[in-house]
Design a protein around this motif. Sequence first.
Motif, PDB file in Angstrom:
ATOM      1  N   VAL A   1       0.842  -1.193   0.000  1.00 57.72           N
ATOM      2  CA  VAL A   1       0.000   0.000   0.000  1.00 57.72           C
ATOM      3  C   VAL A   1       0.884   1.253   0.000  1.00 57.72           C
ATOM      4  CG1 VAL A   1      -1.727   1.300   1.307  1.00 57.72           C
ATOM      5  CG2 VAL A   1      -1.849  -1.194   1.210  1.00 57.72           C
ATOM      6  N   CYS A   2       0.568   2.195  -0.892  1.00 57.08           N
ATOM      7  CA  CYS A   2       1.337   3.443  -0.984  1.00 57.08           C
ATOM      8  C   CYS A   2       0.580   4.606  -0.366  1.00 57.08           C
ATOM      9  CB  CYS A   2       1.622   3.799  -2.435  1.00 57.08           C
ATOM     10  SG  CYS A   2       2.471   2.527  -3.332  1.00 57.08           S
ATOM     11  N   GLY A   3      -0.712   4.473  -0.241  1.00 59.18           N
ATOM     12  CA  GLY A   3      -1.500   5.569   0.307  1.00 59.18           C
ATOM     13  C   GLY A   3      -2.949   5.394  -0.092  1.00 59.18           C
ATOM     14  N   PHE A   4      -3.739   6.423   0.170  1.00 58.82           N
ATOM     15  CA  PHE A   4      -5.185   6.284  -0.023  1.00 58.82           C
ATOM     16  C   PHE A   4      -5.761   7.438  -0.838  1.00 58.82           C
ATOM     17  CE2 PHE A   4      -3.692   4.199   3.732  1.00 58.82           C
ATOM     18  CZ  PHE A   4      -4.265   2.947   3.641  1.00 58.82           C
ATOM     19  N   ILE A   5      -6.787   7.134  -1.602  1.00 57.31           N
ATOM     20  CA  ILE A   5      -7.454   8.141  -2.430  1.00 57.31           C
ATOM     21  C   ILE A   5      -8.943   7.865  -2.309  1.00 57.31           C
ATOM     22  CG2 ILE A   5      -7.730   9.021  -4.781  1.00 57.31           C
ATOM     23  CD1 ILE A   5      -4.982   8.050  -5.453  1.00 57.31           C
ATOM     24  N   SER A   6      -9.748   8.912  -2.294  1.00 55.77           N
ATOM     25  CA  SER A   6     -11.178   8.638  -2.185  1.00 55.77           C
ATOM     26  C   SER A   6     -11.685   8.105  -3.532  1.00 55.77           C
ATOM     27  CB  SER A   6     -11.944   9.873  -1.727  1.00 55.77           C
ATOM     28  OG  SER A   6     -12.229  10.674  -2.833  1.00 55.77           O
ATOM     29  N   VAL A   7     -12.637   7.199  -3.443  1.00 53.00           N
ATOM     30  CA  VAL A   7     -13.104   6.494  -4.637  1.00 53.00           C
ATOM     31  C   VAL A   7     -13.614   7.469  -5.694  1.00 53.00           C
ATOM     32  CG1 VAL A   7     -14.865   4.894  -5.486  1.00 53.00           C
ATOM     33  CG2 VAL A   7     -13.566   4.331  -3.437  1.00 53.00           C
ATOM     34  N   GLY A   8     -14.254   8.546  -5.243  1.00 57.73           N
ATOM     35  CA  GLY A   8     -14.769   9.529  -6.185  1.00 57.73           C
ATOM     36  C   GLY A   8     -13.671  10.184  -7.018  1.00 57.73           C
ATOM     37  N   ASP A   9     -12.511  10.371  -6.423  1.00 56.76           N
ATOM     38  CA  ASP A   9     -11.405  11.003  -7.143  1.00 56.76           C
ATOM     39  C   ASP A   9     -10.798  10.091  -8.203  1.00 56.76           C
ATOM     40  OD1 ASP A   9     -11.529  13.389  -5.831  1.00 56.76           O
ATOM     41  OD2 ASP A   9     -10.047  12.868  -4.308  1.00 56.76           O
ATOM     42  N   ILE A  10     -10.943   8.800  -8.007  1.00 53.90           N
ATOM     43  CA  ILE A  10     -10.268   7.873  -8.910  1.00 53.90           C
ATOM     44  C   ILE A  10     -10.912   7.867 -10.290  1.00 53.90           C
ATOM     45  CG2 ILE A  10      -9.732   5.432  -9.295  1.00 53.90           C
ATOM     46  CD1 ILE A  10      -9.470   5.147  -6.301  1.00 53.90           C
ATOM     47  N   GLY A  11     -12.214   8.133 -10.337  1.00 47.59           N
ATOM     48  CA  GLY A  11     -12.898   8.008 -11.616  1.00 47.59           C
ATOM     49  C   GLY A  11     -12.997   6.528 -11.913  1.00 47.59           C
ATOM     50  N   SER A  12     -13.120   6.166 -13.139  1.00 50.85           N
ATOM     51  CA  SER A  12     -13.142   4.739 -13.443  1.00 50.85           C
ATOM     52  C   SER A  12     -12.073   4.450 -14.474  1.00 50.85           C
ATOM     53  CB  SER A  12     -14.512   4.323 -13.976  1.00 50.85           C
ATOM     54  OG  SER A  12     -15.472   4.479 -12.969  1.00 50.85           O
ATOM     55  N   PRO A  13     -10.840   4.314 -14.023  1.00 50.97           N
ATOM     56  CA  PRO A  13      -9.773   4.109 -14.997  1.00 50.97           C
ATOM     57  C   PRO A  13      -9.850   2.733 -15.638  1.00 50.97           C
ATOM     58  CG  PRO A  13      -8.912   3.909 -12.778  1.00 50.97           C
ATOM     59  CD  PRO A  13     -10.352   4.283 -12.646  1.00 50.97           C
ATOM     60  N   MET A  14      -9.141   2.586 -16.728  1.00 49.88           N
ATOM     61  CA  MET A  14      -9.100   1.300 -17.417  1.00 49.88           C
ATOM     62  C   MET A  14      -8.414   0.270 -16.536  1.00 49.88           C
ATOM     63  SD  MET A  14      -7.070   0.418 -20.887  1.00 49.88           S
ATOM     64  CE  MET A  14      -6.691  -1.279 -21.308  1.00 49.88           C
TER      65      MET A  14
END
Lengths: 499, 682
Positions: free
Chosen positions: A253-266
């Motif tokens: 694990v490198c860190g955390f991001i909120s799911v909304g920020d991730i978008g839906s990448p390939m």
Amino acid sequence: MPTVILLDVSLSMLRPLKLADNSEITRKQLAVHGIHMFLDHLSVHSKLEFISLVTFSSIYEEKCSFTRDYNVIKSELKSIDDYDKTCIEIAFNGINQIVLNEWGNNTACQVILVTDGSSGIGPGSLKDSLSTINQRGAANPFPVPFAFPTKLHVVCIAPPNDISLIKSKPLYQKLIDISGYEGSINIPDGQLNEQSVQTIFQKLADEMYASFKGSLKCGHLESSIYLTPAPIPYTKVTDFEVNTSTVSNVIEVCGFISVGDIGSPMAVSRHLILPAGSPKDKLNNSGEMSVDYESDNSDDDKAPSFCVLFHGALKVENMAALVSVADNWFGFIYSWADSKKKSNLMLTLLVPGSDSVPWLGDLNNLHSLDGVPCDSVLNFPLKSSEKRSYSQNSVVWIRQAGLQSDIQKILRHAKKLPEKTQQFYKELNRLRKAAIQLGFMDLLTGLAFIFEQECTQLPGSAHPDCALQLTHAADALRKPPNIKHVIVPMQTNYTGSNQ
Amino acid sequence: MFPNANLYPANHKTVFVLDHTPYFGISSEQHIEFDFIKSRAPGFLQVPPISKSLWTCSVEASIEYCRIVWDLFPTGKLIRFIASDAVAHILNTWVTTQQNLNHIMNGMSLIGVPPPPRTVNTPEFTIIHGLRTAIDALSEITELQVEKMANSSANGSTKFINRCRVVCITSARDDDSMKRLEEIFHNVLQQHNKTAINDTCIHIDHCHLVIINTFPISIESHVNNHPPKVWSPILTTEVHSVKCTLISLKLSTLILQHYNLASTTVTGIPMKEEQNASSSANYDVEIYHASVAHTAMLKGNAADVAGIRTIKEGLEYETVTLKWCTPRSCSASEMQNCTSMHRITPVDVNSRPSLCLINFLLNGRSVMLEMARKSGGKITSHLLAAHGGEIFIHTLCTARSVLEDPPSISEGCGGRVTDYRITDFGDLMKQNRLFPLKNQYQNEPPTSKMVERLTRHTKYWPLTISSTLIFNLKGFIDPLWTAITKDKLNDEEVRQCKQVVYKLFSLESKHEILPIPNAGQRIKGQKREDQYKIMWKELETLLKSNQHTENHTSVYICLKDCHKYRAEDKLSDKVELDQALRELDQLEPDHQRASVIRATTDSPMSPPPLASIVSPISRSTRGSGSIYSQKSLFDIFANQESKVKPRSDFYGRDPDSLKVKLYPNMKLDNERVVKGEAMVIE
């Protein structure tokens, strides 16, 4: 990964074989016996795998669609008819259809071709198919490589010294080579008998469903995990390079991001993370320290697992963890629910490389807020460095409507002079600049003409500034074009009072 | 064998060669209509006919080509412009900063309209100048090629291939002159490849020459189309002869081939009518994107596919029609299962329906696209969404998932445990939330530093509430808890941390019960003394494992020092007690007993007998340098003995002193007693 068992039911499979105890058995019976072994192995070790049974000769038939209920396949195996000759190409075409319909073109599959080592004769034989491979049109393409990632395993129910097998072997190998993925050719060791066939299938099952066991690490917290389906190496093709990456068995694990920020990448693939019970599952420094009184953790359910804690927190916070799965290859772990009730830990693998998600920027260049100067931190999503044409009011006059609406806009502002002086000149300069760039000089004189006509048509109630500005603009348009020159509003006695 | 057909694509380098000879200054003869002026009152003079020149048509078509390419591929797809009249005008180079529409458009305005026809002394106007210069341009190495060449030579692997494309918009008299043009190009290319190759100039391995022959709409051309023709291993040519108003249409067909793109028509977009805002009609918007976005869908059911693929009127290519699906509220905030993701650009960038769709997306909403099925029903196949000002088409997985019906996480290992420290881990996650950094890193990637940081934050991190005590005492442990995991501690933080330690000591010395809000049964049921023991032990572990700097260590040492003092204090009590008990066995009870009892009652802090305090913690920590390290009774006794100072003799007995005042402190003592009582009363 879904598996198709492709069973040869041509007549040659009925050839009998004398066993050591003088009893006779056909190759087909041996094959069925082997498949039984294979399914038994799965029902113990890999219950979640989908298996389908397809038989083929000069036609193919899906005997049993993809299922986790292996008994259905077993019962189907009891009633298999015998047909004419071996036509592998037809069978492979069928598999392409069946798998595409069921799993699409992204799901990695495996095909086990169970045959007797004779690859057919004449038209439709494997030899014939392979020799015409370069003469195919779009109408009848060769089915290999398959339309989806596939490992092809060939199981030969034939004695190792069988003449047709010796001839067919290089053809099978060629098929595997064309398929583009590592496959295998399996030939009985020594004698062809129940035992050797059983060994082949046993070995195959072991190799095909080798589970991926690794560990999930978040600093000192660690948990042994299984990934299902097991990730396969990914080959990334860019304009100048072809690189194959393999998932390492430490997922960090490198860190955390909120799911909304991730978008839906390939996603290259998605994998369930299942905690694997082991003593390592506890705190890393638990050897030194544990306030847990319950040292008896023979019951895995009751021993705390980092995975479960991790899942719970990700779900509650609606966040995902950015994880590194190999050198310069990243993924996201988040809580995923197939149904409302059952929630899971899911790993989505991104395309290898740190630039796989444009709006997240370089994935190597992320950090938490503290530890870096405040003014050096940006927010998600990252804006692209340049504006795209659709967000910068581009001038495109290829269709007349584009030009017409631009002119109309200017005339609309002209009618509302002097209130719209700024807008009038802004639009006028935009149009003028584009016309000069495109070498469209007719437009400038034409527009000047229209302005002059407008002046003559002004109603008596029109503001005096209107005529002045229109004449001024028309004059400016008739001057020799210079892109650096911008038409500015004429300073009139009226301008000041209106602004 | 060539490793992959997609490697080294020709579309990395494209040169547009535009004919800027006087001929291109003539009118296209297609007049722009001004309906909105015609309807004016009488007396309004007709606007003299306005029409684009051939030059304007070819510039706008080629600029449109660039617009599409750079919208879809912000990097790696380079395009150069060369205008040819008496000389070749180079409008931009391969340098990234010159690969944008603004740069080229400004160059166009500098060149201006084509020059007037030739007078006696001007050199010959021809497209050949431009084509020659194009070949020079193609052999110039690009930044990306330099980088990749270095990589491939470092790997010693594959041969580097320089493939490229020339799109030439010109006008030829007939097929013969067109053929001559191709021949000249081929000869120049061959000649060029023979010349010296150096660091900035590389061999052209293959060139794809696309010639667009164009003319005003009223003219019949004598030039025929010809499909791609292989001239030699290094050159393939094709010719398209089109009216100047149709150059764009031709280029949009070609661009799909050149960049492997596909067209999607989003149908049924509800939009308010311009004139009548109360009613709404459905519109279509066509977009371009990488063709891969369709692959999964087009490999699906053949009947369904046939139903959605159409060729629009007047177009030469296929478009796939997908239906706008009124967006759900949060489709973008979930992790969709996307199998591919590509940038899009609208075909007609400034039409009202396009702008409407674009603005809808740029404002942060997303649109699902549905594919109608022959059998009735439909599948949600794509998602359109904007991220950071760019719009993407995401291909959704429509096939069955192998992850069907998976076991829940609560069914696996550790699934039954219910007291995980989820809130605390949530806090840890928030503290380690990632943000993009403005500046590119130099040495160690920041994300790797995050791994170190997480390691620091989890040096001691019990998973469950029942397995920790200190983390249930947040009010008391803060700010030590948060500070100690930092990479550096300033003096103030050290002071605060030490304060926490002192506070806990004073709490203990006041015999207060540790305020544990929701501890597990086991801890709750314990005696106060045991709770403190566990707390100190855990705190020690926390501090011991977090000695990142000297300041961190100083906090740990502070704890150890305090504790040593405390421990010795207690131990000495204990020794006295043991001693007293031993003496008790020997001596007369009555007199001594009282003092023993008093000693016992006076020392409520005395730990229970050693045997009873051995908790699971200390079981594993014996002899590991802990403050609870075991000493034998003898060691303790010997230690005490050495510390006991021999009582000095009454100085009255000192031979040197003659007089000694008895009870010198009598008065002071009285005062003290009074004070002491007062304190007790308080």
